[in-house]
Design a protein around this motif. Structure first.
Motif, PDB file in Angstrom:
ATOM      1  N   GLN A   1       4.882  -4.538  -3.209  1.00  0.00           N
ATOM      2  CA  GLN A   1       5.658  -3.430  -2.662  1.00  0.00           C
ATOM      3  C   GLN A   1       5.261  -2.117  -3.325  1.00  0.00           C
ATOM      4  OE1 GLN A   1       7.760  -3.606  -0.114  1.00  0.00           O
ATOM      5  NE2 GLN A   1       8.208  -1.450  -0.185  1.00  0.00           N
ATOM      6  N   ARG A   2       5.087  -2.141  -4.643  1.00  0.00           N
ATOM      7  CA  ARG A   2       4.683  -0.922  -5.344  1.00  0.00           C
ATOM      8  C   ARG A   2       3.272  -0.496  -4.941  1.00  0.00           C
ATOM      9  NH1 ARG A   2       7.459  -0.124 -10.990  1.00  0.00           N
ATOM     10  NH2 ARG A   2       9.447  -1.135 -10.549  1.00  0.00           N
TER      11      ARG A   2
ATOM     12  N   HIS B   1       1.943  -1.018  -2.031  1.00  0.00           N
ATOM     13  CA  HIS B   1       2.103  -0.471  -0.680  1.00  0.00           C
ATOM     14  C   HIS B   1       2.635   0.963  -0.747  1.00  0.00           C
ATOM     15  CE1 HIS B   1       2.916  -0.333   3.591  1.00  0.00           C
ATOM     16  NE2 HIS B   1       4.178  -0.014   3.326  1.00  0.00           N
ATOM     17  N   TRP B   2       3.625   1.188  -1.602  1.00  0.00           N
ATOM     18  CA  TRP B   2       4.165   2.541  -1.761  1.00  0.00           C
ATOM     19  C   TRP B   2       3.105   3.493  -2.291  1.00  0.00           C
ATOM     20  CZ3 TRP B   2       9.184   0.743  -4.622  1.00  0.00           C
ATOM     21  CH2 TRP B   2      10.096   0.273  -3.700  1.00  0.00           C
TER      22      TRP B   2
ATOM     23  N   GLU C   1       0.801   4.439   0.560  1.00  0.00           N
ATOM     24  CA  GLU C   1       1.466   5.396   1.447  1.00  0.00           C
ATOM     25  C   GLU C   1       1.497   6.784   0.819  1.00  0.00           C
ATOM     26  OE1 GLU C   1       5.363   4.055   2.459  1.00  0.00           O
ATOM     27  OE2 GLU C   1       4.631   2.571   3.883  1.00  0.00           O
TER      28      GLU C   1
END
Length: 86
Positions: A43-44, A46-47, A50
């Motif tokens: 998740q990190r 992916h962030w 982005e």
């Protein structure tokens, strides 16, 4: 009356079941924690990707002065088309 051998077997089975349950729960908890940690790392990442894309878009927007994101509040289609003509 129950023989002492049967009582020994009963309590041994009970104690074995309790120990097995504790060990099994510990194993499952370790798997769950490891999986949760991996999801957090993904998740990190992916962030971070982005954020990098947004930063690049912001840098490009700053160079030309034209907003290319149609969902942005200051988007101007006419200015965008004029910039494409050049």
């Amino acid at each position: 009356m129950v023989s002492p051998a049967v009582n020994v077997v009963r309590y041994t089975a009970l104690a074995s079941g309790i120990v097995y349950g504790i060990v099994h729960r510990k194993t499952l908890q370790e798997r769950f924690d490891k999986s949760a940690a991996e999801k957090e790392v993904q998740q990190r990442a992916h962030w971070l990707e982005e954020a990098k894309k947004a930063w690049e878009a912001q840098k490009l927007q700053g160079k030309s002065g034209v907003v290319t994101d149609p969902e942005a509040p200051n988007f101007d289609l006419e200015a965008l088309l004029k910039s494409y003509e050049k």
